[in-house]
Enzyme design. Structure first.
Site, PDB file in Angstrom:
ATOM      1  N   VAL A  30       0.832  -1.210  -0.296  1.00  0.00           N
ATOM      2  CA  VAL A  30      -0.247  -0.183  -0.140  1.00  0.00           C
ATOM      3  C   VAL A  30       0.833   1.071  -0.089  1.00  0.00           C
ATOM      4  O   VAL A  30       1.818   1.254   0.725  1.00  0.00           O
ATOM      5  CB  VAL A  30      -0.902  -0.104   1.125  1.00  0.00           C
ATOM      6  CG1 VAL A  30      -0.366   0.252   2.674  1.00  0.00           C
ATOM      7  CG2 VAL A  30      -2.025   0.918   1.167  1.00  0.00           C
ATOM      8  N   ASP A 104      -7.128  -6.427 -11.716  1.00  0.00           N
ATOM      9  CA  ASP A 104      -7.907  -5.974 -10.541  1.00  0.00           C
ATOM     10  C   ASP A 104      -7.273  -4.614 -10.165  1.00  0.00           C
ATOM     11  O   ASP A 104      -6.041  -4.308 -10.090  1.00  0.00           O
ATOM     12  CB  ASP A 104      -7.132  -6.851  -9.274  1.00  0.00           C
ATOM     13  CG  ASP A 104      -8.232  -7.624  -8.652  1.00  0.00           C
ATOM     14  OD1 ASP A 104      -9.118  -6.863  -8.161  1.00  0.00           O
ATOM     15  OD2 ASP A 104      -8.177  -8.906  -8.852  1.00  0.00           O
ATOM     16  N   ASN A 159       9.841   2.252  -7.802  1.00  0.00           N
ATOM     17  CA  ASN A 159       8.833   3.572  -7.918  1.00  0.00           C
ATOM     18  C   ASN A 159       9.698   4.556  -7.149  1.00  0.00           C
ATOM     19  O   ASN A 159      10.341   4.287  -6.256  1.00  0.00           O
ATOM     20  CB  ASN A 159       7.316   3.332  -7.469  1.00  0.00           C
ATOM     21  CG  ASN A 159       6.601   4.369  -8.210  1.00  0.00           C
ATOM     22  OD1 ASN A 159       6.881   5.151  -9.119  1.00  0.00           O
ATOM     23  ND2 ASN A 159       5.383   4.752  -7.540  1.00  0.00           N
ATOM     24  N   MET A 161      11.405   7.242  -8.055  1.00  0.00           N
ATOM     25  CA  MET A 161      12.793   7.598  -8.266  1.00  0.00           C
ATOM     26  C   MET A 161      12.982   8.913  -8.174  1.00  0.00           C
ATOM     27  O   MET A 161      14.227   9.435  -7.798  1.00  0.00           O
ATOM     28  CB  MET A 161      13.289   7.054  -9.675  1.00  0.00           C
ATOM     29  CG  MET A 161      13.649   5.544  -9.675  1.00  0.00           C
ATOM     30  SD  MET A 161      14.818   5.045  -8.699  1.00  0.00           S
ATOM     31  CE  MET A 161      16.250   5.871  -9.157  1.00  0.00           C
ATOM     32  N   GLY A 469       4.134 -65.896   9.928  1.00  0.00           N
ATOM     33  CA  GLY A 469       5.646 -66.011  10.560  1.00  0.00           C
ATOM     34  C   GLY A 469       5.700 -66.734  11.600  1.00  0.00           C
ATOM     35  O   GLY A 469       4.674 -66.985  12.381  1.00  0.00           O
ATOM     36  N   LEU A 470       6.940 -67.021  12.182  1.00  0.00           N
ATOM     37  CA  LEU A 470       7.152 -67.700  13.432  1.00  0.00           C
ATOM     38  C   LEU A 470       6.463 -67.028  14.530  1.00  0.00           C
ATOM     39  O   LEU A 470       6.320 -65.661  14.436  1.00  0.00           O
ATOM     40  CB  LEU A 470       8.609 -67.972  13.651  1.00  0.00           C
ATOM     41  CG  LEU A 470       9.594 -68.385  12.726  1.00  0.00           C
ATOM     42  CD1 LEU A 470      10.828 -68.417  13.240  1.00  0.00           C
ATOM     43  CD2 LEU A 470       9.172 -70.188  12.801  1.00  0.00           C
ATOM     44  N   SER A 471       6.157 -67.707  15.603  1.00  0.00           N
ATOM     45  CA  SER A 471       5.720 -67.216  16.758  1.00  0.00           C
ATOM     46  C   SER A 471       6.679 -66.418  17.666  1.00  0.00           C
ATOM     47  O   SER A 471       7.963 -66.797  17.516  1.00  0.00           O
ATOM     48  CB  SER A 471       5.422 -68.169  17.732  1.00  0.00           C
ATOM     49  OG  SER A 471       4.841 -67.572  19.317  1.00  0.00           O
ATOM     50  N   GLY A 474       7.002 -61.078  15.306  1.00  0.00           N
ATOM     51  CA  GLY A 474       6.580 -59.709  15.270  1.00  0.00           C
ATOM     52  C   GLY A 474       5.497 -59.279  14.615  1.00  0.00           C
ATOM     53  O   GLY A 474       4.991 -58.216  14.414  1.00  0.00           O
ATOM     54  N   SER A 543      -1.073 -69.313  11.172  1.00  0.00           N
ATOM     55  CA  SER A 543      -1.413 -70.357  10.102  1.00  0.00           C
ATOM     56  C   SER A 543      -0.439 -71.057   9.517  1.00  0.00           C
ATOM     57  O   SER A 543      -0.132 -70.771   8.268  1.00  0.00           O
ATOM     58  CB  SER A 543      -2.174 -69.145   9.162  1.00  0.00           C
ATOM     59  OG  SER A 543      -1.450 -68.330   8.763  1.00  0.00           O
TER      60      SER A 543
HETATM   61  P1  GDP Z   1      -1.035   2.725  -3.963  1.00  0.00           P
HETATM   62  O1  GDP Z   1      -1.610   2.484  -2.568  1.00  0.00           O
HETATM   63  O2  GDP Z   1       0.126   1.483  -4.022  1.00  0.00           O
HETATM   64  O3  GDP Z   1      -2.104   2.530  -5.115  1.00  0.00           O
HETATM   65  O4  GDP Z   1      -0.387   4.011  -3.897  1.00  0.00           O
HETATM   66  P2  GDP Z   1      -0.767   5.400  -4.289  1.00  0.00           P
HETATM   67  O5  GDP Z   1      -0.730   5.555  -6.050  1.00  0.00           O
HETATM   68  O6  GDP Z   1      -1.997   5.584  -3.918  1.00  0.00           O
HETATM   69  O7  GDP Z   1       0.149   6.213  -4.057  1.00  0.00           O
HETATM   70  C1  GDP Z   1       0.758   6.486  -2.891  1.00  0.00           C
HETATM   71  C2  GDP Z   1       1.184   8.021  -2.546  1.00  0.00           C
HETATM   72  O8  GDP Z   1       2.646   7.985  -3.150  1.00  0.00           O
HETATM   73  C3  GDP Z   1       0.570   9.231  -3.237  1.00  0.00           C
HETATM   74  O9  GDP Z   1       0.643  10.177  -2.417  1.00  0.00           O
HETATM   75  C4  GDP Z   1       1.292   9.516  -4.526  1.00  0.00           C
HETATM   76  O10 GDP Z   1       1.232  10.535  -5.062  1.00  0.00           O
HETATM   77  C5  GDP Z   1       2.590   8.883  -4.064  1.00  0.00           C
HETATM   78  N1  GDP Z   1       3.560   8.567  -5.207  1.00  0.00           N
HETATM   79  C6  GDP Z   1       3.167   7.593  -6.142  1.00  0.00           C
HETATM   80  N2  GDP Z   1       4.109   7.327  -7.078  1.00  0.00           N
HETATM   81  C7  GDP Z   1       4.930   8.405  -6.931  1.00  0.00           C
HETATM   82  C8  GDP Z   1       6.304   8.738  -7.502  1.00  0.00           C
HETATM   83  O11 GDP Z   1       6.597   8.347  -8.462  1.00  0.00           O
HETATM   84  N3  GDP Z   1       6.772   9.635  -6.939  1.00  0.00           N
HETATM   85  C9  GDP Z   1       6.606  10.257  -5.845  1.00  0.00           C
HETATM   86  N4  GDP Z   1       7.214  11.060  -5.361  1.00  0.00           N
HETATM   87  N5  GDP Z   1       5.188  10.099  -5.112  1.00  0.00           N
HETATM   88  C10 GDP Z   1       4.503   8.920  -5.619  1.00  0.00           C
END
Ligand code: GDP
Length: 603
Positions: A30, A104, A159, A161, A469-471, A474, A543
């Site tokens: 999350v 999903d 992610n 970066m 088997g024998l008496s 086992g 037997s």
């Molecule tokens: P999920 O729970 O995995 O769906 O995460 P979200 O997509 O809701 O992202 C959670 C938080 O991370 C949000 O406030 C986004 O703006 C932030 N976020 C997502 N991707 C990036 C990113 O590449 N760079 C930065 N700095 N923040 C990000």
């Protein structure tokens, strides 16, 4: 904006042909950016409904909130909740060569359930890690789950970066750590990509911030994923969904999960173990169909009227599924109450529903370090290796051989409590002498309960293990120990003990040669009845007379097994449990009371 895309919503496929589509899942902890990535992908591939992006942007401005890419997803979700679009779990976007379906929506609560049930069998996965946070337990768990469910095509996206200053060293560090973990569970990612979902780097466009990275962007990696091959070349598996009666025809309906079938093929029905030929493949119109393949839902009729029901599996005689009383499963538990040893659950394997008892929790797997710990219970969200004993027999496949029929779910009413994959390592195939079924059993519905039917109900055939088997060799000790072990494994088993029989049925018999012969004859008859009723009978009698054993065997020759327990005379005499050797030495009894001829002379 692309006009074709604009006419559709992101919840609908843009092409109709299945081969032009690839189903993917996006997994990750999350807040690691899954929704942001989806928003980005939809936008950057022109897959959003016309004006949607601008509408959200405006609305954020109006309310003075910063724009979030995940709002796009929320907006689509809201539309779905209002019933504007029909599908609730699938989001589509376009690539250059095909459409992609995210099976999903991130954050969807049913995600794990869908993954496990195969309702959402994905062909590839994007696994997201927040590079700033690094590798956490959850990321490992997701990797493990993909491995467990056999999703082999995985791209790992590092992610945020931008937050890490687009630092190559940081990327390399997290990448190496996670790569090592994936290697330890046998997963080799197709690519590990540094991205910024928020800023759009390396998603569809490469951006200017990471010139040091030369690998594929997310979109390029997606285009490299291959659709799963249709399992036409695998052995036939046709789980029976229903049997319909139309005029005088009985139509067996279901979906062919793998392989192919043709009119005239001899098929094997499991678990009843009957063979029969396919008479026809039914179609709705006038079309004459003589063969059908994996992925098709068909109805067939048979040359003989056999009793079939939902849950049966149709295969060819060769490469049939295993008939198992016990299965080892790797399962992911979602129940609110922990899974316990000794508890019974309903397993759904293909179209069949079977009661199964948790015989043993072999280990609970720590997805963090993959250690297995011995535990009495499996808690919610844990992965475990569990031995199930099934009531009756299950026709099953090892997941490694047949991914479509080698999985199961545990259900409670309509609720899914867990699921996983089947391993047949060390499992005994209970198929009764293959297809050697007497012709009298093939035709018509048997009103009598025959041995095959009992075997199906009990999960094994009856039989006699006639220990000799024998008496002091086992016999009784081994018989009792074997009884205990078979019993624990769920077999119906009973030791016919000489002393017990003499207290009741044979209390009119003494120890003269005639009486002893009669004793064995009666025991043989009783054992045969037990075996006929489906029980595994173990007898432990000296037997000594060939004739007696022959008679015992003749009561039910097919299921009679003479087991000679070999032990040398010195050892037996030393044990002399019943004092018989002493009596023999003293000349009080004859030697025939002590020995059994070697069974080779009788069999
Ligand atoms: P999920 O729970 O995995 O769906 O995460 P979200 O997509 O809701 O992202 C959670 C938080 O991370 C949000 O406030 C986004 O703006 C932030 N976020 C997502 N991707 C990036 C990113 O590449 N760079 C930065 N700095 N923040 C990000």
């Amino acid at each position: 904006m692309n006009t074709t895309a604009a006419l559709k919503t992101a919840a609908e496929p843009m092409t109709e042909r299945a081969e032009d589509q690839l189903r993917i899942v996006i997994v990750g902890h999350v807040d690691h950016g899954k929704s942001t990535l989806v928003g980005r992908l939809l936008h950057d591939t022109d897959s959003l409904p016309e004006g949607k992006f601008e509408q959200i942007e405006q609305s954020c401005k109006r309310r003075g909130m910063p724009f979030e890419w995940s709002f796009l997803l929320d907006a689509l979700q809201a539309e779905r909740d209002q019933g504007v679009t029909i599908d609730t779990t699938q989001i589509w976007f376009k690539g250059e060569t095909r459409d992609y379906c995210i099976i999903d929506a991130p954050g969807h609560r049913e995600f794990l359930k869908n993954m496990i049930t195969g309702a959402a069998m994905s062909e590839a996965a994007l696994l997201l890690i927040d590079v700033d946070e690094g590798v956490k337990e959850q990321s490992k768990r997701h990797g493990y789950l993909l491995h467990l469910l056999g999703v082999r095509q995985v791209a790992v996206l590092m992610n945020k970066m931008d937050k890490a200053g687009y630092d190559e060293a940081r990327f390399e560090q997290v990448k190496e750590e996670y790569k090592a973990y994936l290697a330890s569970i046998g997963v080799e990612p197709i690519a590990m990509i540094p991205i910024s979902a928020r800023e759009g780097d390396m998603i569809v466009e490469r951006g200017d911030n990471m010139p040091w990275y030369t690998g594929p962007s997310v979109m390029q990696a997606l285009e490299h994923f291959a659709p799963l091959p249709q399992p036409v070349d695998q052995p036939l598996r046709f789980p029976v969904q229903d049997v319909y009666k139309f005029d005088d025809r009985r139509i067996i309906a279901g979906r062919i999960e793998s392989g192919s079938l043709k009119v005239g093929d001899t098929i094997l029905i499991s678990p009843s173990n009957h063979t029969v030929r396919i008479h026809s493949i039914e179609t709705l119109g006038d079309e004459v169909k003589t063969e059908a393949h994996a992925g098709e839902s068909v109805g067939i009729t048979l040359e003989d009227q056999l009793f079939l029901e939902r849950g049966n599996i149709i295969s060819h005689v060769e490469n049939a599924p295993v008939l198992a009383k016990q299965i080892t499963a790797r399962l992911f538990w979602l129940g609110h109450e922990p899974l316990k040893e000794g508890a019974r659950y309903k397993l759904k394997i293909n179209t069949s529903e079977l009661m199964a008892e948790v015989t043993k929790i072999e280990k609970v797997i720590d997805t963090d370090n993959l250690d297995g710990a011995k535990q009495q219970t499996v808690e919610r969200n844990q992965v475990a290796e569990v031995l199930f004993t099934i009531r009756g027999l299950a026709a099953v496949d090892d997941y490694a051989d047949q991914s479509r029929t080698g999985r199961f779910v545990i259900i409670d009413g309509y609720d899914i409590m867990g699921g996983g994959i089947i391993s047949l390592d060390g499992v005994i195939n209970q198929r009764v002498s293959s297809t050697n079924v007497k012709s009298s059993n093939i035709h018509g519905v048997d009103l009598q309960i025959d041995m095959d039917q009992r075997a199906v109900m009990n999960g094994h055939t009856g039989g006699i293990l006639w220990f000799t088997g024998l008496s002091g060799s086992g016999k009784s000790t081994l018989a009792l120990e074997l009884q205990k072990r078979l019993f624990q494994k769920g077999y119906m088993v009973y030791v016919l003990d000489g002393d017990n029989v003499r207290q009741g049925l044979n209390n009119d018999l003494g120890f003269s040669p005639e009486d002893r012969t009669e004793n064995i004859r009666r025991v043989g008859e009783v054992a045969a009845l037990f075996a006929d009723a489906g029980v595994i009978v173990i007898t432990a009698f000296i037997s000594p007379y060939n004739e007696d054993r022959k008679r015992a065997r003749s009561a039910n020759p097919e299921y009679f097994h003479n087991v000679y327990i070999r032990a040398d005379v010195e050892t037996c005499e030393k044990r002399d449990v019943k004092g018989l050797y002493k009596k023999a030495r003293e000349g009080k009894i004859s030697e025939s009371n002590l020995v059994t001829a070697h069974p080779t002379s009788t069999t």
